[in-house]
Design a protein around this motif. Structure first.
Motif, PDB file in Angstrom:
ATOM      1  N   PRO A 151       0.828  -1.206   0.000  1.00 18.71           N
ATOM      2  CA  PRO A 151       0.000   0.000   0.000  1.00 18.71           C
ATOM      3  C   PRO A 151       0.861   1.254   0.000  1.00 18.71           C
ATOM      4  CG  PRO A 151       0.201  -0.849   2.228  1.00 18.71           C
ATOM      5  CD  PRO A 151       0.945  -1.819   1.336  1.00 18.71           C
ATOM      6  N   PRO A 152       0.271   2.411  -0.334  1.00 20.27           N
ATOM      7  CA  PRO A 152       1.029   3.661  -0.232  1.00 20.27           C
ATOM      8  C   PRO A 152       1.346   4.004   1.210  1.00 20.27           C
ATOM      9  CG  PRO A 152      -1.229   4.065  -0.980  1.00 20.27           C
ATOM     10  CD  PRO A 152      -1.069   2.590  -0.845  1.00 20.27           C
ATOM     11  N   PRO A 153       2.349   4.846   1.454  1.00 22.75           N
ATOM     12  CA  PRO A 153       2.702   5.186   2.829  1.00 22.75           C
ATOM     13  C   PRO A 153       1.570   5.965   3.498  1.00 22.75           C
ATOM     14  CG  PRO A 153       3.879   6.582   1.275  1.00 22.75           C
ATOM     15  CD  PRO A 153       3.204   5.527   0.468  1.00 22.75           C
ATOM     16  N   PRO A 154       1.276   5.686   4.776  1.00 18.92           N
ATOM     17  CA  PRO A 154       0.214   6.433   5.464  1.00 18.92           C
ATOM     18  C   PRO A 154       0.638   7.874   5.701  1.00 18.92           C
ATOM     19  CG  PRO A 154       1.357   4.998   7.003  1.00 18.92           C
ATOM     20  CD  PRO A 154       1.885   4.659   5.637  1.00 18.92           C
ATOM     21  N   PRO A 155      -0.321   8.799   5.732  1.00 21.24           N
ATOM     22  CA  PRO A 155       0.032  10.219   5.870  1.00 21.24           C
ATOM     23  C   PRO A 155       0.594  10.592   7.239  1.00 21.24           C
ATOM     24  CG  PRO A 155      -2.351   9.917   5.897  1.00 21.24           C
ATOM     25  CD  PRO A 155      -1.758   8.589   5.516  1.00 21.24           C
ATOM     26  N   ASN A 156       0.337   9.760   8.252  1.00 22.58           N
ATOM     27  CA  ASN A 156       0.782  10.127   9.601  1.00 22.58           C
ATOM     28  C   ASN A 156       2.075   9.432  10.008  1.00 22.58           C
ATOM     29  OD1 ASN A 156      -0.297   7.572   9.714  1.00 22.58           O
ATOM     30  ND2 ASN A 156      -1.255   7.821  11.702  1.00 22.58           N
ATOM     31  N   ALA A 157       2.815   8.908   9.033  1.00 22.27           N
ATOM     32  CA  ALA A 157       4.062   8.205   9.330  1.00 22.27           C
ATOM     33  C   ALA A 157       5.261   9.058   8.924  1.00 22.27           C
ATOM     34  CB  ALA A 157       4.104   6.865   8.578  1.00 22.27           C
ATOM     35  N   THR A 158       6.397   8.776   9.544  1.00 20.96           N
ATOM     36  CA  THR A 158       7.617   9.462   9.136  1.00 20.96           C
ATOM     37  C   THR A 158       8.091   8.903   7.800  1.00 20.96           C
ATOM     38  OG1 THR A 158       8.981   7.861  10.324  1.00 20.96           O
ATOM     39  CG2 THR A 158       8.319   9.853  11.526  1.00 20.96           C
ATOM     40  N   GLY A 159       8.996   9.625   7.159  1.00 17.19           N
ATOM     41  CA  GLY A 159       9.522   9.162   5.882  1.00 17.19           C
ATOM     42  C   GLY A 159       9.661  10.311   4.899  1.00 17.19           C
ATOM     43  N   LEU A 160       9.595   9.990   3.651  1.00 15.68           N
ATOM     44  CA  LEU A 160       9.796  10.969   2.589  1.00 15.68           C
ATOM     45  C   LEU A 160       8.591  11.897   2.478  1.00 15.68           C
ATOM     46  CD1 LEU A 160      11.899  11.451   0.234  1.00 15.68           C
ATOM     47  CD2 LEU A 160      10.326  10.130  -1.183  1.00 15.68           C
ATOM     48  N   TYR A 161       8.824  13.221   2.523  1.00 13.42           N
ATOM     49  CA  TYR A 161       7.727  14.174   2.325  1.00 13.42           C
ATOM     50  C   TYR A 161       7.483  14.374   0.836  1.00 13.42           C
ATOM     51  CZ  TYR A 161       4.722  18.235   2.908  1.00 13.42           C
ATOM     52  OH  TYR A 161       3.662  19.106   2.866  1.00 13.42           O
ATOM     53  N   HIS A 162       8.542  14.705   0.111  1.00 10.45           N
ATOM     54  CA  HIS A 162       8.439  14.696  -1.335  1.00 10.45           C
ATOM     55  C   HIS A 162       9.836  14.630  -1.959  1.00 10.45           C
ATOM     56  CE1 HIS A 162       8.333  19.385  -1.212  1.00 10.45           C
ATOM     57  NE2 HIS A 162       9.552  19.025  -1.546  1.00 10.45           N
ATOM     58  N   VAL A 163       9.860  14.253  -3.220  1.00 10.84           N
ATOM     59  CA  VAL A 163      11.070  14.286  -4.030  1.00 10.84           C
ATOM     60  C   VAL A 163      11.005  15.550  -4.874  1.00 10.84           C
ATOM     61  CG1 VAL A 163      12.364  13.151  -5.860  1.00 10.84           C
ATOM     62  CG2 VAL A 163      11.208  11.775  -4.131  1.00 10.84           C
ATOM     63  N   ALA A 164      12.050  16.354  -4.857  1.00 12.97           N
ATOM     64  CA  ALA A 164      12.065  17.593  -5.637  1.00 12.97           C
ATOM     65  C   ALA A 164      12.960  17.414  -6.862  1.00 12.97           C
ATOM     66  CB  ALA A 164      12.561  18.752  -4.786  1.00 12.97           C
ATOM     67  N   ILE A 165      12.386  17.622  -8.029  1.00 10.44           N
ATOM     68  CA  ILE A 165      13.108  17.496  -9.297  1.00 10.44           C
ATOM     69  C   ILE A 165      13.261  18.891  -9.889  1.00 10.44           C
ATOM     70  CG2 ILE A 165      13.076  16.482 -11.603  1.00 10.44           C
ATOM     71  CD1 ILE A 165      11.303  14.233 -10.415  1.00 10.44           C
ATOM     72  N   ARG A 166      14.501  19.346 -10.037  1.00  4.90           N
ATOM     73  CA  ARG A 166      14.762  20.714 -10.484  1.00  4.90           C
ATOM     74  C   ARG A 166      14.974  20.753 -11.994  1.00  4.90           C
ATOM     75  NH1 ARG A 166      19.782  23.494  -7.818  1.00  4.90           N
ATOM     76  NH2 ARG A 166      20.872  22.102  -9.274  1.00  4.90           N
ATOM     77  N   TYR A 167      14.251  21.655 -12.656  1.00  2.89           N
ATOM     78  CA  TYR A 167      14.376  21.857 -14.090  1.00  2.89           C
ATOM     79  C   TYR A 167      15.282  23.070 -14.352  1.00  2.89           C
ATOM     80  CZ  TYR A 167      10.804  18.348 -14.775  1.00  2.89           C
ATOM     81  OH  TYR A 167      10.119  17.151 -14.796  1.00  2.89           O
ATOM     82  N   PRO A 168      15.945  23.119 -15.501  1.00  2.00           N
ATOM     83  CA  PRO A 168      16.961  24.164 -15.711  1.00  2.00           C
ATOM     84  C   PRO A 168      16.390  25.568 -15.881  1.00  2.00           C
ATOM     85  CG  PRO A 168      16.695  22.846 -17.695  1.00  2.00           C
ATOM     86  CD  PRO A 168      15.923  22.150 -16.615  1.00  2.00           C
ATOM     87  N   ASP A 169      15.161  25.670 -16.372  1.00  7.56           N
ATOM     88  CA  ASP A 169      14.592  27.001 -16.601  1.00  7.56           C
ATOM     89  C   ASP A 169      13.068  26.879 -16.643  1.00  7.56           C
ATOM     90  OD1 ASP A 169      14.076  25.919 -19.171  1.00  7.56           O
ATOM     91  OD2 ASP A 169      15.972  26.731 -19.932  1.00  7.56           O
ATOM     92  N   ARG A 170      12.413  28.040 -16.791  1.00  4.94           N
ATOM     93  CA  ARG A 170      10.945  28.063 -16.773  1.00  4.94           C
ATOM     94  C   ARG A 170      10.338  27.339 -17.979  1.00  4.94           C
ATOM     95  NH1 ARG A 170       6.039  31.378 -16.987  1.00  4.94           N
ATOM     96  NH2 ARG A 170       5.162  31.407 -14.867  1.00  4.94           N
ATOM     97  N   PRO A 171      10.868  27.506 -19.188  1.00  2.67           N
ATOM     98  CA  PRO A 171      10.300  26.742 -20.320  1.00  2.67           C
ATOM     99  C   PRO A 171      10.357  25.224 -20.101  1.00  2.67           C
ATOM    100  CG  PRO A 171      11.641  28.543 -21.145  1.00  2.67           C
ATOM    101  CD  PRO A 171      11.865  28.493 -19.665  1.00  2.67           C
ATOM    102  N   ALA A 172      11.422  24.739 -19.465  1.00  3.35           N
ATOM    103  CA  ALA A 172      11.519  23.298 -19.208  1.00  3.35           C
ATOM    104  C   ALA A 172      10.450  22.861 -18.213  1.00  3.35           C
ATOM    105  CB  ALA A 172      12.909  22.947 -18.682  1.00  3.35           C
TER     106      ALA A 172
END
Length: 308
Positions: free
Chosen positions: A67-88
């Motif tokens: 199952p997906p991780p429960p909202p009240n558990a510790t762990g990853l909040y989010h993965v941040a993926i950085r794009y090089p510029d606004r058009p990307a």
């Protein structure tokens, strides 16, 4: 105070536990556009941007069908993926919209603009681009000022549509080469010999089980053990290969010569006994040491695999 970390340090990759590897790869590759660099037989895949070995790792080693991780558990909040510029980032938004993946939020943080969504396993994803550092605001004490203002998603999407080139007719892909009669016969031989190998291994495993845990009372009892008991779980890898052969050779199958080659290659790599390998390799090695019938069945399978 300890010295600050070397400023050249970056976070190199994120590795996620997923429930369905194909589904996760379809999202990170098909929707977000990361390139698949490696996929292993034991349930893992690695993807990257720009030819790096991997920015994202995915595996089902401990989480298959979980199952997906429960909202009240510790762990990853989010993965941040950085794009090089606004058009990307705008192009990423268009890909998400085309795939009908819902956004959970969008924000202008002053230093960056960000989109928020979730992957098929419920992991939080942030897609963002950084404004140039000279545009960042600083408080009187020198700290960076970040805020959370609404982001005009429609304007961002319009930017992607304006930048998109005029559509052109894609080249017609070559017709796939379906499985030839000779390859179909080879798969049939492989299936027969693989079943014989499975039986020899099962007979050996049954003896080992009875010596360690007690008598197996009937064929029905043995079947339940094979299905449910972890002692026999390693044998599932062979029965799964039989299923793959059946699917590839079914009357309504659209499998190709490349699909057949993948079956031959995967099985050839899997049937490598090793005293120090994974669970399958070790159990296979032990069976070969104990049972001449396993040795003969192994040789028969390998003979089919070596045919060109």
């Amino acid at each position: 105070m300890a010295d600050s970390i070397d400023p050249r340090v970056v976070i190199g990759h994120v590795h996620l536990k997923v429930a369905d590897l194909d589904r996760a790869v379809a999202f990170y590759s098909g929707v977000l556009g990361f390139e698949l660099t490696t996929r292993t037989d034991d349930g893992a895949a690695f993807l990257s941007a720009g030819g790096y070995h991997h920015h994202i790792g995915l595996n089902t080693w401990e989480s298959r069908n979980g199952p997906p991780p429960p909202p009240n558990a510790t762990g990853l909040y989010h993965v941040a993926i950085r794009y090089p510029d606004r058009p990307a980032l705008a192009n990423a938004l268009k890909r998400i919209a085309d795939a009908r993946v819902p956004l959970e939020g969008a924000a202008d943080h002053g230093v960056s603009e960000a989109l928020y969504l979730r992957d098929p396993d419920g992991n939080g994803i942030e897609l963002y681009w950084d404004r140039p550092k000279e545009q960042w605001q600083h408080a009187p004490d020198g700290s960076i000022v970040m805020r959370t203002d609404p982001l005009d998603v429609d304007a961002l999407l319009q930017e992607a549509q304006q930048a998109a080139p005029a559509p052109s007719a894609p080249p017609k892909p070559p017709e796939p080469v379906t499985i030839s009669p000779a390859t179909r016969e080879r798969l049939s031989q492989l299936r027969t010999r693989l079943l014989a190998l499975h039986k020899s291994l099962l007979d050996d495993a049954r003896v080992a089980y009875e010596m360690d845990r007690g008598s197996v009372s009937s064929k029905g009892h043995l079947l339940q053990l094979v299905i449910n008991d972890p002692f026999f779980a390693w044998l599932h890898q062979i029965s799964e290969m039989v299923v793959r052969i059946d699917e590839a050779t079914a009357s309504d199958a659209t499998s190709t010569e490349a699909d057949a080659r993948a079956i031959f290659d995967q099985l050839d790599k899997r049937l490598l006994p090793s005293e120090n390998g994974d669970v399958f390799a070790r159990r296979y090695y032990e069976a070969l040491q104990r049972q001449p019938a396993v040795v003969l069945a192994h040789g028969a399978v390998k003979k089919v695999l070596k045919q060109s």
